[in-house]
Design a protein around this motif. Structure first.
Motif: not given
Ligand code: C2E
Ligand code: CA
Ligand code: CA
Ligand code: CA
Length: 278
Positions: A208-214
């Motif tokens: 979640m901290t590296g992916s806007a999608r997550s």
């Protein structure tokens, strides 16, 4: 002969060996392990974000194998399921977890214990009575137990599963939807089930901290869970940035290596002790 799994060889690989003597031996070993107490539980803390307190733990089964050492569930859960040993395994795990819960509460440690259940448990209409019986035998209140069920499991024999879940809820036991997001049912559909908690799968939390999608999936699932009155749990929080991000979003409960890996009971108690005095 065993395939290399995520953390070591599996006891038995259905795909490679089919049925035969090897499988029979593996099943016999597992049966013995269940009956003779070779299964142990490790406990992973679940942190209530709002209070900063560890209010619960998830019980995770391990097999102390006489020759192979400590085995993780990936190595034997599937075999237990396919060999019809899951009812016995769950009974053992539940009994052990509730005995542990009772021992803790006798020493003033009040924790909610979460236990994983499998498809075969949810199609067994006697399961709620069995759980209630074990709670009574150990003198543990039903509110101190949460059963974690996976989404896929709820799709199989839906009507019967709903009856079993309703029976558990009537007994006062909490029910969590585990690994949410890995199946393909909508939360709107799952919300028609009698459950109390939603546990988002760690694949979304980890990234979640590296992916806007997550991050979008975490945020929207959390909002929907809250709108439906469910406790939102994030599993697989592996670093402080993720824990902070989850807290900022209003996540109710966090679980993951950042806090602690699953630990044997004595180590968990020590860990809780150092936290309390820190
Ligand atoms: P699960 O219910 O999703 O349990 C969480 C798994 O994630 C555990 O693996 C735990 O050690 C691991 N984990 C915890 N924090 C982190 C983290 O921060 N990062 C990562 N990458 N992993 C983390 P474990 O103990 O190997 O259990 C694997 C699965 O086996 C469980 O997944 C559950 O589905 C099943 N299982 C475990 N115990 C039982 C049991 O008593 N009965 C049944 N039926 N299934 C069980
Ligand atoms: Ca679980
Ligand atoms: Ca999970
Ligand atoms: Ca899982």
């Amino acid at each position: 002969a065993a395939k290399a799994g995520r953390r070591g060889p599996v006891v038995y690989d259905e795909q490679r060996h089919g049925s035969g003597r090897h499988r029979l031996e593996a099943v016999a070993q597992l049966r013995r392990a269940i009956d003779e107490g070779e299964l142990t539980l490790h406990y992973q803390p679940k942190l209530r974000v709002a209070t900063g307190r560890v209010e619960g733990v998830e019980a995770l089964v391990r097999w102390q194998h006489p020759e192979r050492g400590l085995l993780f569930p990936d190595a034997f859960i599937e075999l237990a399921e396919s060999a019809g040993l899951m009812a016995a395994l769950t009974s053992r795990v539940l009994d052990t977890a509730l005995a542990q819960r009772r021992e803790w509460s006798d020493r003033g440690l009040e924790l909610v214990v979460s236990v994983n259940v499998s498809p075969s448990n949810l199609v067994d209409e006697r399961f709620p009575d069995e759980a209630a019986g074990l709670l009574a035998r150990h003198g543990v209140p039903a509110t101190a137990l949460v059963l974690e069920v996976t989404e896929s499991l709820l799709m199989e024999d839906r009507e019967r599963a709903v009856r079993v879940l309703a029976g558990l809820r009537e007994a006062g036991v909490g029910v969590s939807i585990d690994d949410y997001g890995t199946g393909y049912s909508s939360l709107a559909y799952l919300a028609t089930l009698p459950v109390t908690e939603l546990k988002l799968d760690r694949t979304f939390v980890r990234t979640m901290t590296g992916s806007a999608r997550s991050a979008a999936i975490v945020t929207s699932t959390l909002q929907l869970a809250h709108a439906l009155g469910l406790v939102f749990v994030a599993e697989g929080a592996e670093d402080p940035v993720t824990v902070e991000a989850l807290a900022a979003l209003g996540c109710d409960v966090v679980q993951g290596y950042q806090l602690s890996p699953p630990l044997p009971p004595e180590q968990l108690e020590r860990w809780l002790g150092t936290r309390a005095t820190a």
